[in-house]
Design an enzyme around this catalytic site. Sequence first.
Site, PDB file in Angstrom:
ATOM      1  N   ARG A  85     -21.183  -3.079  11.920  1.00 44.78           N
ATOM      2  CA  ARG A  85     -21.291  -3.181  10.453  1.00 44.78           C
ATOM      3  C   ARG A  85     -22.691  -2.812   9.984  1.00 44.78           C
ATOM      4  NH1 ARG A  85     -19.608  -6.821   6.218  1.00 44.78           N
ATOM      5  NH2 ARG A  85     -20.756  -6.155   4.374  1.00 44.78           N
ATOM      6  N   ARG A  94     -16.552  -0.680   5.108  1.00 45.27           N
ATOM      7  CA  ARG A  94     -17.183  -1.389   6.215  1.00 45.27           C
ATOM      8  C   ARG A  94     -16.230  -1.530   7.392  1.00 45.27           C
ATOM      9  NH1 ARG A  94     -17.867  -5.952   2.613  1.00 45.27           N
ATOM     10  NH2 ARG A  94     -18.821  -4.368   1.339  1.00 45.27           N
ATOM     11  N   ASP A  97     -15.705  -7.148   7.884  1.00 42.38           N
ATOM     12  CA  ASP A  97     -16.243  -8.166   7.001  1.00 42.38           C
ATOM     13  C   ASP A  97     -15.621  -9.489   7.439  1.00 42.38           C
ATOM     14  OD1 ASP A  97     -17.616  -7.971   4.082  1.00 42.38           O
ATOM     15  OD2 ASP A  97     -16.322  -9.726   4.240  1.00 42.38           O
ATOM     16  N   ASP A  99     -15.568 -13.255   5.968  1.00 41.71           N
ATOM     17  CA  ASP A  99     -15.975 -14.169   4.885  1.00 41.71           C
ATOM     18  C   ASP A  99     -15.487 -15.588   5.188  1.00 41.71           C
ATOM     19  OD1 ASP A  99     -17.181 -12.256   3.299  1.00 41.71           O
ATOM     20  OD2 ASP A  99     -15.370 -11.855   2.128  1.00 41.71           O
TER      21      ASP A  99
HETATM   22  O1  GSY Z   1     -15.169  -9.119   0.490  1.00 44.57           O
HETATM   23  C1  GSY Z   1     -14.453  -8.601   1.521  1.00 44.57           C
HETATM   24  C2  GSY Z   1     -14.651  -7.128   1.641  1.00 44.57           C
HETATM   25  N1  GSY Z   1     -13.879  -6.399   0.620  1.00 44.57           N
HETATM   26  C3  GSY Z   1     -12.556  -6.188   0.595  1.00 44.57           C
HETATM   27  C4  GSY Z   1     -11.499  -6.577   1.439  1.00 44.57           C
HETATM   28  O2  GSY Z   1     -11.665  -7.252   2.473  1.00 44.57           O
HETATM   29  N2  GSY Z   1     -10.248  -6.181   1.044  1.00 44.57           N
HETATM   30  C5  GSY Z   1     -10.018  -5.443  -0.074  1.00 44.57           C
HETATM   31  N3  GSY Z   1      -8.784  -5.082  -0.360  1.00 44.57           N
HETATM   32  N4  GSY Z   1     -11.031  -5.063  -0.894  1.00 44.57           N
HETATM   33  C6  GSY Z   1     -12.278  -5.444  -0.566  1.00 44.57           C
HETATM   34  N5  GSY Z   1     -13.419  -5.206  -1.221  1.00 44.57           N
HETATM   35  C7  GSY Z   1     -14.373  -5.805  -0.503  1.00 44.57           C
HETATM   36  S1  GSY Z   1     -16.037  -5.801  -0.922  1.00 44.57           S
END
Ligand code: GSY
Length: 168
Positions: A85, A94, A97, A99
């Site tokens: 990453r 990315r 991720d 979270d």
């Molecule tokens: O915050 C998580 C990263 N992220 C995502 C994700 O995991 N899924 C989708 N569909 N859109 C996202 N935009 C981000 S930033």
Amino acid sequence: MSSPVTAYLLLGSNLGNRVALLRDARARLAATAGQVVAASALYETAAWGREDQPAFLNQALAIETLLSAGELLARCLTTEQQAGRERLERWGSRTLDVDILLYGPAIIDQPDLTVPHPRLAERRFALLPLAEIAPQLVHPALGLTMADLLARCPDPLPVRPWLGDGVL
Ligand code: GSY
């Protein structure tokens, strides 16, 4: 010794071999953060925040952990780094991720960590996998279950079960 906390994590990837990246992340988190006690299906989800990027695969995990929230965050960040990453731009593509959505019933407001995740109720891509594994879990700040939050979620972006890429 402190008692275990059930934390809920969301894995996401929209760059590289997404399925393998999520699989490896699950294994790394199981080895370094705690026992994975539930895992949702994989969902293919339209990119949120910046929509001109490839679709994500997302998955929610429940982890029983003895780590503090700060220690858990550190393991999540290390897992992201091990997946290659790079933090190039906010809301950009990315490889991985990770979270923290919830850490037991805790409400945490620190410069580097806000729990429950501040945008959880706005994001179908997080709520739907989470509601699959914990529909009756109550959001500690909003007082609604994940199933209720999903029913009220205004996010129109599609979230679909991932059926694979057709390669046998
Ligand atoms: O915050 C998580 C990263 N992220 C995502 C994700 O995991 N899924 C989708 N569909 N859109 C996202 N935009 C981000 S930033």
